[in-house]
Design an enzyme around this catalytic site. Structure first.
Site, PDB file in Angstrom:
ATOM      1  N   LYS A  16       0.831  -1.218   0.000  1.00  0.00           N
ATOM      2  CA  LYS A  16       0.000   0.000   0.000  1.00  0.00           C
ATOM      3  C   LYS A  16       0.864   1.266   0.000  1.00  0.00           C
ATOM      4  O   LYS A  16       0.649   2.164  -0.794  1.00  0.00           O
ATOM      5  CB  LYS A  16      -0.928   0.029   1.223  1.00  0.00           C
ATOM      6  CG  LYS A  16      -1.865  -1.150   1.336  1.00  0.00           C
ATOM      7  CD  LYS A  16      -2.781  -1.031   2.550  1.00  0.00           C
ATOM      8  CE  LYS A  16      -2.051  -1.033   3.884  1.00  0.00           C
ATOM      9  NZ  LYS A  16      -1.302  -2.272   4.198  1.00  0.00           N
ATOM     10  N   ARG A  91      -9.799   1.542   8.706  1.00  0.00           N
ATOM     11  CA  ARG A  91      -9.214   0.251   9.037  1.00  0.00           C
ATOM     12  C   ARG A  91     -10.250  -0.732   9.583  1.00  0.00           C
ATOM     13  O   ARG A  91      -9.985  -1.896   9.740  1.00  0.00           O
ATOM     14  CB  ARG A  91      -8.183   0.490  10.117  1.00  0.00           C
ATOM     15  CG  ARG A  91      -7.052  -0.486  10.112  1.00  0.00           C
ATOM     16  CD  ARG A  91      -5.858   0.042   9.584  1.00  0.00           C
ATOM     17  NE  ARG A  91      -4.651  -0.659   9.863  1.00  0.00           N
ATOM     18  CZ  ARG A  91      -3.513  -0.220   9.376  1.00  0.00           C
ATOM     19  NH1 ARG A  91      -3.467   0.857   8.647  1.00  0.00           N
ATOM     20  NH2 ARG A  91      -2.404  -0.881   9.608  1.00  0.00           N
ATOM     21  N   ARG A 130      11.735  -5.331   5.082  1.00  0.00           N
ATOM     22  CA  ARG A 130      11.380  -3.947   4.729  1.00  0.00           C
ATOM     23  C   ARG A 130      12.340  -2.964   5.408  1.00  0.00           C
ATOM     24  O   ARG A 130      12.705  -3.143   6.561  1.00  0.00           O
ATOM     25  CB  ARG A 130       9.938  -3.648   5.171  1.00  0.00           C
ATOM     26  CG  ARG A 130       9.586  -2.166   5.095  1.00  0.00           C
ATOM     27  CD  ARG A 130       8.112  -1.919   5.036  1.00  0.00           C
ATOM     28  NE  ARG A 130       7.408  -2.230   6.273  1.00  0.00           N
ATOM     29  CZ  ARG A 130       6.087  -2.126   6.415  1.00  0.00           C
ATOM     30  NH1 ARG A 130       5.337  -1.742   5.391  1.00  0.00           N
ATOM     31  NH2 ARG A 130       5.510  -2.433   7.557  1.00  0.00           N
ATOM     32  N   ARG A 163      11.342  -0.632  10.779  1.00  0.00           N
ATOM     33  CA  ARG A 163      10.255  -0.184  11.662  1.00  0.00           C
ATOM     34  C   ARG A 163      10.189  -1.028  12.928  1.00  0.00           C
ATOM     35  O   ARG A 163      10.407  -2.236  12.886  1.00  0.00           O
ATOM     36  CB  ARG A 163       8.917  -0.274  10.913  1.00  0.00           C
ATOM     37  CG  ARG A 163       8.580   0.998  10.173  1.00  0.00           C
ATOM     38  CD  ARG A 163       7.376   0.871   9.291  1.00  0.00           C
ATOM     39  NE  ARG A 163       6.214   0.238   9.900  1.00  0.00           N
ATOM     40  CZ  ARG A 163       5.054   0.113   9.286  1.00  0.00           C
ATOM     41  NH1 ARG A 163       4.890   0.580   8.057  1.00  0.00           N
ATOM     42  NH2 ARG A 163       4.045  -0.473   9.884  1.00  0.00           N
ATOM     43  N   ARG A 174      -0.483  -8.130  13.850  1.00  0.00           N
ATOM     44  CA  ARG A 174      -1.069  -7.211  12.864  1.00  0.00           C
ATOM     45  C   ARG A 174      -1.912  -7.963  11.844  1.00  0.00           C
ATOM     46  O   ARG A 174      -2.958  -7.485  11.407  1.00  0.00           O
ATOM     47  CB  ARG A 174       0.036  -6.396  12.179  1.00  0.00           C
ATOM     48  CG  ARG A 174       0.544  -5.252  13.061  1.00  0.00           C
ATOM     49  CD  ARG A 174       1.940  -4.815  12.717  1.00  0.00           C
ATOM     50  NE  ARG A 174       2.061  -4.296  11.371  1.00  0.00           N
ATOM     51  CZ  ARG A 174       3.204  -4.306  10.674  1.00  0.00           C
ATOM     52  NH1 ARG A 174       4.297  -4.806  11.206  1.00  0.00           N
ATOM     53  NH2 ARG A 174       3.236  -3.800   9.468  1.00  0.00           N
TER      54      ARG A 174
HETATM   55  P1  ADP Z   1       2.203  -1.775   3.257  1.00  0.00           P
HETATM   56  O1  ADP Z   1       2.189  -0.278   3.224  1.00  0.00           O
HETATM   57  O2  ADP Z   1       0.988  -2.383   2.624  1.00  0.00           O
HETATM   58  O3  ADP Z   1       2.488  -2.317   4.608  1.00  0.00           O
HETATM   59  P2  ADP Z   1       4.757  -1.567   1.806  1.00  0.00           P
HETATM   60  O4  ADP Z   1       4.478  -0.738   0.609  1.00  0.00           O
HETATM   61  O5  ADP Z   1       5.496  -0.931   2.921  1.00  0.00           O
HETATM   62  O6  ADP Z   1       3.397  -2.258   2.327  1.00  0.00           O
HETATM   63  O7  ADP Z   1       5.550  -2.863   1.310  1.00  0.00           O
HETATM   64  C1  ADP Z   1       5.983  -3.881   2.228  1.00  0.00           C
HETATM   65  C2  ADP Z   1       7.357  -4.429   1.758  1.00  0.00           C
HETATM   66  O8  ADP Z   1       7.186  -5.160   0.529  1.00  0.00           O
HETATM   67  C3  ADP Z   1       8.395  -3.354   1.445  1.00  0.00           C
HETATM   68  O9  ADP Z   1       9.665  -3.836   1.810  1.00  0.00           O
HETATM   69  C4  ADP Z   1       8.283  -3.160  -0.070  1.00  0.00           C
HETATM   70  O10 ADP Z   1       9.509  -2.710  -0.640  1.00  0.00           O
HETATM   71  C5  ADP Z   1       7.930  -4.558  -0.530  1.00  0.00           C
HETATM   72  N1  ADP Z   1       7.052  -4.581  -1.713  1.00  0.00           N
HETATM   73  C6  ADP Z   1       6.073  -3.700  -2.034  1.00  0.00           C
HETATM   74  N2  ADP Z   1       5.448  -4.063  -3.186  1.00  0.00           N
HETATM   75  C7  ADP Z   1       6.049  -5.219  -3.576  1.00  0.00           C
HETATM   76  C8  ADP Z   1       5.846  -6.116  -4.710  1.00  0.00           C
HETATM   77  N3  ADP Z   1       4.903  -5.881  -5.614  1.00  0.00           N
HETATM   78  N4  ADP Z   1       6.652  -7.197  -4.779  1.00  0.00           N
HETATM   79  C9  ADP Z   1       7.608  -7.446  -3.844  1.00  0.00           C
HETATM   80  N5  ADP Z   1       7.838  -6.655  -2.765  1.00  0.00           N
HETATM   81  C10 ADP Z   1       7.078  -5.557  -2.640  1.00  0.00           C
HETATM   82  P1  ADP Z   2       0.948  -1.692   7.720  1.00  0.00           P
HETATM   83  O1  ADP Z   2       0.088  -1.433   6.546  1.00  0.00           O
HETATM   84  O2  ADP Z   2       2.289  -2.202   7.367  1.00  0.00           O
HETATM   85  O3  ADP Z   2       0.281  -2.502   8.778  1.00  0.00           O
HETATM   86  P2  ADP Z   2       0.615   1.061   8.769  1.00  0.00           P
HETATM   87  O4  ADP Z   2       1.738   1.993   8.625  1.00  0.00           O
HETATM   88  O5  ADP Z   2      -0.601   1.303   7.973  1.00  0.00           O
HETATM   89  O6  ADP Z   2       1.271  -0.351   8.483  1.00  0.00           O
HETATM   90  O7  ADP Z   2       0.193   0.945  10.292  1.00  0.00           O
HETATM   91  C1  ADP Z   2       1.119   0.739  11.324  1.00  0.00           C
HETATM   92  C2  ADP Z   2       0.413   0.793  12.654  1.00  0.00           C
HETATM   93  O8  ADP Z   2      -0.130   2.111  12.871  1.00  0.00           O
HETATM   94  C3  ADP Z   2      -0.770  -0.154  12.810  1.00  0.00           C
HETATM   95  O9  ADP Z   2      -0.386  -1.439  13.253  1.00  0.00           O
HETATM   96  C4  ADP Z   2      -1.623   0.592  13.856  1.00  0.00           C
HETATM   97  O10 ADP Z   2      -1.114   0.407  15.158  1.00  0.00           O
HETATM   98  C5  ADP Z   2      -1.406   2.045  13.488  1.00  0.00           C
HETATM   99  N1  ADP Z   2      -2.419   2.548  12.547  1.00  0.00           N
HETATM  100  C6  ADP Z   2      -2.227   2.968  11.272  1.00  0.00           C
HETATM  101  N2  ADP Z   2      -3.372   3.383  10.721  1.00  0.00           N
HETATM  102  C7  ADP Z   2      -4.340   3.226  11.671  1.00  0.00           C
HETATM  103  C8  ADP Z   2      -5.736   3.468  11.733  1.00  0.00           C
HETATM  104  N3  ADP Z   2      -6.412   3.943  10.663  1.00  0.00           N
HETATM  105  N4  ADP Z   2      -6.379   3.179  12.878  1.00  0.00           N
HETATM  106  C9  ADP Z   2      -5.744   2.702  13.951  1.00  0.00           C
HETATM  107  N5  ADP Z   2      -4.435   2.441  13.965  1.00  0.00           N
HETATM  108  C10 ADP Z   2      -3.720   2.702  12.850  1.00  0.00           C
END
Ligand code: ADP
Ligand code: ADP
Ligand code: ZN
Length: 215
Positions: A16, A91, A130, A163, A174
């Site tokens: 995302k 969420r 990541r 992170r 998560r």
């Molecule tokens: P999210 O915001 O949904 O948690 P991220 O964009 O941070 O996801 O991506 C999670 C990890 O996967 C990062 O290390 C990113 O570089 C990697 N990643 C993102 N898209 C892809 C893909 N299409 N194929 C392989 N790895 C990916």
């Molecule tokens: P990812 O997509 O990799 O899980 P995010 O960066 O979206 O990571 O979220 C990281 C953390 O931040 C979540 O595990 C949660 O604790 C908090 N968080 C993010 N967005 C929200 C939301 N809309 N509501 C509640 N908690 C959130």
């Protein structure tokens, strides 16, 4: 013209953040990433950040009222822009109700939800490798999306960080939270015909092309 409202939904690690940053740039959308906003507050040690951190470190959702305050200020400051792209919000169903209420004030509603799907087993590998840039928040992967120089942001030339919540036990939590609270939201948007499903287990370029084809 009315602002278009798009929401990116998917499990942690679906890509995302990676996609949101590119798409927002390409389409000139206002990007609202609640994860990035919360982490900024944690870094600045604001009151909100200190409270949020205890939930984030455990992999739990931060209470909705805290997130709501950040979002509302952001929508208000950007009303009238081309479009909004939400990453990480709403969420769960209650946050969706809240978003609906906030948008209604400006005679807006969610136009489309882009659901990026990645299976649980692929997620662990993505998140344990990541790295993020502490400055510009750009996301890297030590196998699939390496920086040009070892562990350094291509743009900012600062050291990348891992992170705090990208640890096995927190990732597991998560994912549980995602399946129990966020998945019902996906089902809801499916029912009302606003979902575009995208297979996230392809190259970032392919995923991006498909997102661009539906917005
Ligand atoms: P999210 O915001 O949904 O948690 P991220 O964009 O941070 O996801 O991506 C999670 C990890 O996967 C990062 O290390 C990113 O570089 C990697 N990643 C993102 N898209 C892809 C893909 N299409 N194929 C392989 N790895 C990916
Ligand atoms: P990812 O997509 O990799 O899980 P995010 O960066 O979206 O990571 O979220 C990281 C953390 O931040 C979540 O595990 C949660 O604790 C908090 N968080 C993010 N967005 C929200 C939301 N809309 N509501 C509640 N908690 C959130
Ligand atoms: Zn950077």
């Amino acid at each position: 013209m009315k602002s278009k409202i798009y929401v990116l939904i998917g499990p942690p690690g679906a890509g995302k953040g990676t996609q949101a940053k590119n798409i927002a740039n390409l389409k000139d959308f206002v990007l609202i990433s609640t994860g990035d906003l919360l982490r900024e507050n944690v870094e600045r040690k604001t009151e909100l950040g200190m409270t949020a951190k205890s939930y984030m470190d455990k992999g739990e959702l931060v209470p909705t009222d805290l997130v709501a305050r950040m979002i509302k200020a952001n929508i208000k400051a950007n009303i009238g822009k081309n479009g909004f792209l939400f990453d990480g919000f709403p969420r769960d169903l209650s946050q969706n109700t809240l978003l609906g209420e906030m948008l209604k004030e400006f005679d807006l509603e969610v136009d489309k939800v882009i659901y990026i799907n990645v299976k649980d087993d692929a997620i662990y590998e993505r998140l344990t490798n990541r790295r993020v840039c502490p400055k510009c928040k750009r996301v890297y992967h030590m196998k699939y999306n390496r920086p040009k120089h070892d562990e350094e942001c291509d743009d900012c030339k600062v050291s990348l960080i891992t992170r705090d919540d990208d640890k096995l036990d927190v990732i597991k939590k998560r994912l549980e939270v995602y399946h129990s609270l966020t998945q019902p939201l996906v089902d809801h948007f499916e029912k009302i015909g606003k979902i575009s499903r995208i297979d996230g287990e392809r190259t970032p370029r392919e995923v991006e092309a498909e997102i661009l084809s539906v917005i």
